[in-house]
Design a protein around this motif. Structure first.
Motif, PDB file in Angstrom:
ATOM      1  N   ASN A  91       0.994  -1.166  -0.068  1.00 33.87           N
ATOM      2  CA  ASN A  91      -0.054  -0.045  -0.049  1.00 33.87           C
ATOM      3  C   ASN A  91       0.864   1.232  -0.008  1.00 33.87           C
ATOM      4  OD1 ASN A  91      -2.586  -0.848  -0.214  1.00 33.87           O
ATOM      5  ND2 ASN A  91      -2.812  -1.627   1.884  1.00 33.87           N
ATOM      6  N   ARG A  94       1.696   1.605  -3.767  1.00 29.59           N
ATOM      7  CA  ARG A  94       0.555   1.932  -4.349  1.00 29.59           C
ATOM      8  C   ARG A  94       0.471   3.510  -4.151  1.00 29.59           C
ATOM      9  NH1 ARG A  94      -4.772   2.419  -2.966  1.00 29.59           N
ATOM     10  NH2 ARG A  94      -4.284   1.453  -0.674  1.00 29.59           N
ATOM     11  N   ALA A 118       4.388  -4.758  -7.226  1.00 28.60           N
ATOM     12  CA  ALA A 118       3.858  -3.700  -6.830  1.00 28.60           C
ATOM     13  C   ALA A 118       4.792  -2.395  -7.269  1.00 28.60           C
ATOM     14  CB  ALA A 118       3.899  -3.451  -5.297  1.00 28.60           C
ATOM     15  N   ALA A 147      -1.821  -7.696  -6.031  1.00 31.60           N
ATOM     16  CA  ALA A 147      -0.611  -6.922  -6.856  1.00 31.60           C
ATOM     17  C   ALA A 147      -0.031  -7.859  -7.831  1.00 31.60           C
ATOM     18  CB  ALA A 147       0.759  -6.478  -5.818  1.00 31.60           C
ATOM     19  N   TRP A 216      -2.907   2.991 -10.810  1.00 32.88           N
ATOM     20  CA  TRP A 216      -3.408   2.428  -9.906  1.00 32.88           C
ATOM     21  C   TRP A 216      -4.638   2.611  -9.554  1.00 32.88           C
ATOM     22  CZ3 TRP A 216      -0.782  -1.235  -6.645  1.00 32.88           C
ATOM     23  CH2 TRP A 216       0.616  -1.139  -7.035  1.00 32.88           C
ATOM     24  N   THR A 219      -7.650   0.400  -7.058  1.00 34.60           N
ATOM     25  CA  THR A 219      -7.188  -0.072  -6.072  1.00 34.60           C
ATOM     26  C   THR A 219      -7.441   0.660  -4.800  1.00 34.60           C
ATOM     27  OG1 THR A 219      -4.963   0.997  -6.408  1.00 34.60           O
ATOM     28  CG2 THR A 219      -5.181  -1.277  -7.678  1.00 34.60           C
TER      29      THR A 219
END
Length: 250
Positions: A91, A94, A118, A147, A216, A219
């Motif tokens: 995360n 991301r 990722a 991912a 992204w 997500t």
């Protein structure tokens, strides 16, 4: 090198974040926490335009979760917290407003494959075979599979998740979209990576930030999704099957 670490350097607008663990760059909770925090902090620096993510040493990129910590887990909440470490790293990558280039010098297993997936752009050597071994120990790649699926597709992700005994060659990973390019040596990869990162630094930072948001898109629920997946792994690691299997690694 005998002590685990996470460190970073910044030179000519290129930040290099490096993690290391003496046990083939496996990732205990402390290293995962440091890595997630470092990615977020470095990503917010105005003088950073692009980030290179790498591990120490010239062999294994990442051996995945720390077996010592897996074996020590004795309740579901502790298990969830441990697997949330991988969720937090993914995360952080991301949400990082800068492009992250992955440098994969060697084999990578389990959570390491998720970290590679990722990244926004990933370079590797021909030695960078990948494996998702989680089903072998009674759990599954629940946290990292979103991912991997996002980068490689459901078909490729399910293939390596089910075939948990097999290392898939770097060329296969490139064909499936995990790696953008594969090089004959670390030296060749590093030269290409530096040239690529320098070129990225000539781009408009605002344009790269907006493109990252586009990449992204879809997500936005991953904070909750990956936490739910961490809870599944945290529960399964307590199963009799997994406990018996992990004893073999003591």
């Amino acid at each position: 090198m005998t002590e685990a670490y996470v460190k970073h350097t910044i030179e000519n607008n290129i930040a290099t974040i490096e993690f290391f663990h003496p046990e083939q760059n496996s990732l205990p909770g402390s290293v995962l926490a440091q890595l997630a925090q470092t990615i977020l902090e470095v990503g917010d620096k105005e003088d950073v335009k692009v980030i290179i993510l790498q591990s120490g040493g010239d062999r294994t990129f990442c051996a995945g979760a720390s077996f010592k910590e897996l074996i020590a887990i004795d309740d579901a909440e502790t298990g969830k917290v441990f697997f949330s470490g991988f969720a937090n790293v993914i995360n952080a990558m991301r949400k990082c407003p800068k492009f992250i280039i992955g440098r994969i010098q060697g084999k990578t297993v389990g959570g390491g494959v998720g970290i590679a997936a990722a990244t926004d752009y990933c370079m590797a050597t021909k030695f960078a075979a990948i494996k998702l071994s989680e089903l072998n120990v009674g759990i599954g790649p629940f946290v990292v599979s979103p991912a991997i699926e996002r980068k490689m597709g459901v078909s490729a992700m399910s293939q390596i998740a089910i075939d948990a005994n097999t290392f898939y060659e770097a060329s296969w990973a490139k064909d499936k979209g995990l790696f953008a390019s594969v090089y004959e040596s670390i030296e060749e990869m590093d030269e290409a990576m530096q040239d690529f990162a320098k070129h990225l630094c000539t781009y408009n930072p605002e344009a790269m930030f907006e493109m990252k948001k586009v990449f992204w898109r879809g997500t936005e629920d991953w904070d909750n999704l990956l936490a739910e997946r961490a809870a599944i792994s945290g529960r399964l690691v307590l199963s009799d099957f997994t406990k018996e299997t992990l004893k073999k690694f003591k």
